[in-house]
Design a protein around this motif. Sequence first.
Motif, PDB file in Angstrom:
ATOM      1  N   LEU A 237      -9.932 -12.170  12.762  1.00  0.00           N
ATOM      2  CA  LEU A 237     -10.834 -11.267  12.069  1.00  0.00           C
ATOM      3  C   LEU A 237     -10.063 -10.624  10.922  1.00  0.00           C
ATOM      4  CD1 LEU A 237     -12.240  -9.372  15.185  1.00  0.00           C
ATOM      5  CD2 LEU A 237     -13.311 -11.287  13.982  1.00  0.00           C
ATOM      6  N   TYR A 238     -10.729 -10.366   9.826  1.00  0.00           N
ATOM      7  CA  TYR A 238     -10.088  -9.613   8.753  1.00  0.00           C
ATOM      8  C   TYR A 238     -11.035  -8.528   8.260  1.00  0.00           C
ATOM      9  CZ  TYR A 238     -12.840 -12.386   5.428  1.00  0.00           C
ATOM     10  OH  TYR A 238     -13.872 -12.978   4.744  1.00  0.00           O
ATOM     11  N   LYS A 239     -10.427  -7.397   7.873  1.00  0.00           N
ATOM     12  CA  LYS A 239     -11.222  -6.318   7.294  1.00  0.00           C
ATOM     13  C   LYS A 239     -10.375  -5.549   6.295  1.00  0.00           C
ATOM     14  CE  LYS A 239     -10.368  -2.850  10.894  1.00  0.00           C
ATOM     15  NZ  LYS A 239     -10.999  -1.950  11.849  1.00  0.00           N
ATOM     16  N   ARG A 240     -11.046  -5.112   5.251  1.00  0.00           N
ATOM     17  CA  ARG A 240     -10.385  -4.299   4.237  1.00  0.00           C
ATOM     18  C   ARG A 240     -10.236  -2.881   4.779  1.00  0.00           C
ATOM     19  NH1 ARG A 240     -13.139  -5.236  -0.861  1.00  0.00           N
ATOM     20  NH2 ARG A 240     -14.892  -4.482   0.330  1.00  0.00           N
ATOM     21  N   LEU A 241      -9.049  -2.329   4.681  1.00  0.00           N
ATOM     22  CA  LEU A 241      -8.785  -0.965   5.121  1.00  0.00           C
ATOM     23  C   LEU A 241      -8.872   0.036   3.973  1.00  0.00           C
ATOM     24  CD1 LEU A 241      -5.727  -1.708   7.423  1.00  0.00           C
ATOM     25  CD2 LEU A 241      -8.115  -1.403   8.112  1.00  0.00           C
ATOM     26  N   ALA A 242      -8.421  -0.385   2.800  1.00  0.00           N
ATOM     27  CA  ALA A 242      -8.426   0.511   1.647  1.00  0.00           C
ATOM     28  C   ALA A 242      -8.170  -0.283   0.374  1.00  0.00           C
ATOM     29  CB  ALA A 242      -7.356   1.588   1.793  1.00  0.00           C
ATOM     30  N   THR A 243      -8.589   0.281  -0.742  1.00  0.00           N
ATOM     31  CA  THR A 243      -8.276  -0.279  -2.052  1.00  0.00           C
ATOM     32  C   THR A 243      -7.784   0.859  -2.937  1.00  0.00           C
ATOM     33  OG1 THR A 243      -9.967  -1.993  -1.859  1.00  0.00           O
ATOM     34  CG2 THR A 243      -9.160  -1.510  -4.073  1.00  0.00           C
TER      35      THR A 243
ATOM     36  N   SER B 247      -5.458  -3.140   0.910  1.00  0.00           N
ATOM     37  CA  SER B 247      -4.874  -3.160   2.259  1.00  0.00           C
ATOM     38  C   SER B 247      -5.862  -3.829   3.202  1.00  0.00           C
ATOM     39  CB  SER B 247      -4.588  -1.737   2.735  1.00  0.00           C
ATOM     40  OG  SER B 247      -3.669  -1.117   1.874  1.00  0.00           O
ATOM     41  N   VAL B 248      -5.375  -4.821   3.930  1.00  0.00           N
ATOM     42  CA  VAL B 248      -6.226  -5.609   4.818  1.00  0.00           C
ATOM     43  C   VAL B 248      -5.562  -5.716   6.183  1.00  0.00           C
ATOM     44  CG1 VAL B 248      -7.248  -7.905   5.203  1.00  0.00           C
ATOM     45  CG2 VAL B 248      -7.133  -6.961   2.889  1.00  0.00           C
TER      46      VAL B 248
END
Length: 125
Positions: free
Chosen positions: A36-42, A57-58
């Motif tokens: 699974l992948y998800k973006r944490l912050a940009t 940040s992923v």
Amino acid sequence: MIGRHIVSLISAHVAELRGQIFPIIAPQGAKYPYALYKRLATQVDYTKDGAASDVVSVQISVVSQNYLEADGIVDKVRAALEGVAGEYDDIAVDDADVTNISDDYVVDQDCYVVSINMNFYIINN
């Protein structure tokens, strides 16, 4: 945007996942192991002309019923992504580095989750 880079490199270099790389949540019935992948912050770097680059940040999590399998696959995910650049229609990934690796166990699903957090350095086209 960054998902295209992540999925293409993991699919090409981590055979154990058999292309099972999903954004945020796995579909019902997904077979172990999967990622699974998800973006944490940009974080956007602005210049007087607008957004010049982003640091995205992923978190990429490998889920398996076997801890050693999940841990080994995360090592391959790291090798596939760390320091690897890529060009796409709307972005250019310039670099990637690891910020953290962590372990977890999900009792109600009887599975292990090994997660790797990475920063991707993007030049906006």
